[in-house]
Design an enzyme around this catalytic site. Structure first.
Site, short mmCIF file in Angstrom:
data_model
loop_
_atom_site.label_atom_id
_atom_site.label_comp_id
_atom_site.label_asym_id
_atom_site.label_seq_id
_atom_site.Cartn_x
_atom_site.Cartn_y
_atom_site.Cartn_z
CD GLU A 132 -2.69 3.10 8.01
OE1 GLU A 132 -2.54 3.39 9.23
OE2 GLU A 132 -2.76 3.96 7.11
CE1 TYR B 27 -1.41 1.51 13.56
CE2 TYR B 27 -3.40 2.29 12.47
CZ TYR B 27 -2.06 1.95 12.43
OH TYR B 27 -1.37 2.06 11.25
CG HIS C 291 -6.61 2.08 8.90
ND1 HIS C 291 -6.14 3.32 8.51
CD2 HIS C 291 -6.80 1.37 7.76
CE1 HIS C 291 -6.06 3.36 7.18
NE2 HIS C 291 -6.45 2.18 6.70
NE ARG D 101 -3.90 1.98 2.57
CZ ARG D 101 -3.87 2.90 3.52
NH1 ARG D 101 -2.87 2.92 4.42
NH2 ARG D 101 -4.82 3.81 3.61
CG ASN E 161 -4.84 7.12 5.39
OD1 ASN E 161 -4.78 5.89 5.47
ND2 ASN E 161 -4.49 7.92 6.39
CD GLU E 162 -5.92 6.58 9.55
OE1 GLU E 162 -5.69 7.67 10.12
OE2 GLU E 162 -5.26 5.56 9.80
CD1 TRP F 113 2.56 2.94 10.14
CD2 TRP F 113 1.36 3.27 8.27
NE1 TRP F 113 2.87 4.18 9.66
CE2 TRP F 113 2.15 4.41 8.51
CE3 TRP F 113 0.54 3.25 7.15
CZ2 TRP F 113 2.14 5.52 7.68
CZ3 TRP F 113 0.52 4.35 6.33
CH2 TRP F 113 1.31 5.47 6.58
#
Length: 450
Positions: free
Chosen positions: A260, A233, A231, A87, A164-165, A289
């Site tokens: 990610e 996290y 994503h 990516r 992105n995001e 990531w």
């Protein structure tokens, strides 16, 4: 700081409660695609390549927008470590210096040269509504239309991640309509690619906005060729949270990837083991990531120290070589010509000359191009037959993982002329008698032993 994920304390508390709550009512089943796409496409909730074969993304992110001079070598190294995709961070010019048409075309060419499926993402939308300078999904669509010539006709090799995001923790309720609108504009502009859309809330969707509206967004794509990217996290800090989120998509036959994730983060400790094991069990793609170059306090997200593949961090070793990692689970897409099966013999031979002194050794390696066209950019793979440990290398770069060695060219050994050869060498150590590797592959295809 190159990567930022901000989640307010109250939002995180709400997330923790929400993730344990019962899921909302089921969404409508996605409709079948109206017209066959020319490359990657979605069918039955699965991502298929242009050959109609199931394809599961197994790769990492590379910050091309900020480190363009590092991209050529980074892609070679990422491929040598076993990835089937990458990516690539691009900038629209709204927040960071624009990656123009020529630059994007060069990135695509380098991905193809390294047999990597290229997921291109526009990064300037990151945290819109909360992050100063972030731009809208509509502006991201303007960017893709502006660089369309770089990706047109590359649908077999390229997936477009629109933005992105695209929302932080403010205004994210607009994600559904804005994302549907972006998909419609991309299709109206003639893009036939698989399109990827990120979740709001800095990509982590603690509000479940993407989860609960994915079916209607999928239906808003006239091609029915959209993949959803979450994503993971700090919000995803337990196996239950990871699995329940992914299950919600797969049970509805809606395509989802973990676009990610990391092994730790300032907003909490993600459960990377659960992310990777759940992805394997469900056949869901993941893209960690990130390769290298993180700053602003999240340097621990680097997989390679200083972009050096010979110095992988603990995170780099985990994602490439750990349980459910890239080496163990990645399969190259058949769009590169071999269907991901055992490669056909290449027009090459390898001469491996060993000088062994018991506890140390030298090896001189010559790669001969026995074909009729030059080879530009190469990766030679082989496995040591014993417990040999790689030392210094000259005229190439090399990475060892277990017994496996991947050697890639230096700039001055990049081209192997038709009928010509290049040579490199290395030294090493061992506690057992040395030996010559049993086989060699050049750019994924078998070579004869000289």
């Amino acid at each position: 700081m190159r990567k930022r994920l901000a989640t307010a304390a109250g939002a995180l508390l709400a997330c923790a409660a929400s993730l344990l709550a019962a899921p909302s009512s089921a969404q409508a089943q996605p409709q079948t695609r109206i017209q066959a796409a020319p490359g990657f496409h979605v069918s039955g909730g699965r991502l298929l390549d242009a050959n109609g074969e199931d394809f599961v993304l197994r790769g990492v992110n590379h910050a091309h927008a900020w480190y363009p001079a590092r991209t050529a070598q980074a892609l070679k190294d990422i491929k040598a470590l076993g990835a089937n995709s990458v990516r690539v961070v691009l900038a629209t010019g709204d927040r960071w210096t624009k990656n123009d048409t020529a630059d994007v075309a060069a990135v695509v060419a380098q991905c193809k040269q390294n047999r990597l499926v290229c997921v291109l993402e526009a990064h300037d939308t990151t945290g819109y509504g909360e992050q100063a300078g972030a731009t809208t999904l509509s502006r991201a669509v303007d960017y893709w239309i502006g660089v369309k010539d770089a990706v047109q006709g590359q649908e077999k090799y390229v997936i477009l991640n629109i933005g992105n995001e695209p929302y932080g923790n403010s205004g994210y309720a607009a994600w559904t309509s804005d994302t549907a609108g972006a998909l419609a504009r991309m299709r109206a502009a003639g893009f036939r690619h698989t399109l990827m859309v990120d979740a709001p809330n800095w990509g982590q969707d603690w509000s479940f906005t993407m989860r609960d509206h994915a079916a209607e967004v999928f239906a808003a794509d006239p091609e029915r060729n959209t993949v959803f990217s979450i994503h993971m996290y700090g919000v995803f800090n337990t196996a239950d949270k990871v699995r329940s989120y992914l299950d919600r998509f797969t049970s509805q036959r809606l395509p989802v990837v973990v676009g990610e994730f990391g092994s730790m983060h300032s907003d909490g400790d993600p459960d990377e083991d659960a992310i990777m094991s759940s992805a394997r069990q469900l056949g869901v793609g993941y893209l960690g990531w990130s390769w290298s170059g993180n700053g602003g306090g999240v340097e621990y997200l680097d997989m390679a120290t200083g972009f050096d593949a010979a110095h992988l961090t603990a995170w780099g070793q985990r994602i490439f070589s750990g349980a459910d990692g890239i080496r163990q689970t990645a399969r190259e897409s058949g769009v590169f010509g071999d269907g991901g099966s055992v490669p056909a013999p290449a027009s090459c031979s390898v001469d491996y000359r060993l000088s062994d002194w018991g506890s140390s050794f030298n090896a001189d390696v010559t790669i001969r191009n026995t074909g009729t066209t030059p080879v530009k950019g190469w990766q030679l793979a082989f496995a040591f037959p014993g417990d040999q440990k790689l030392g210094s290398v000259w005229n190439a770069k090399a990475v060892q993982q277990g017994s496996e060695v991947k050697a890639t060219n230096e700039s001055w050994t990049e081209t192997i002329p038709a009928g010509g050869s290049v040579s490199f060498g290395f030294n090493g150590s061992s506690t057992t008698a040395g030996g010559v590797p049993a086989s060699f592959t050049l750019n994924g295809a078998s070579c004869a032993k000289g």
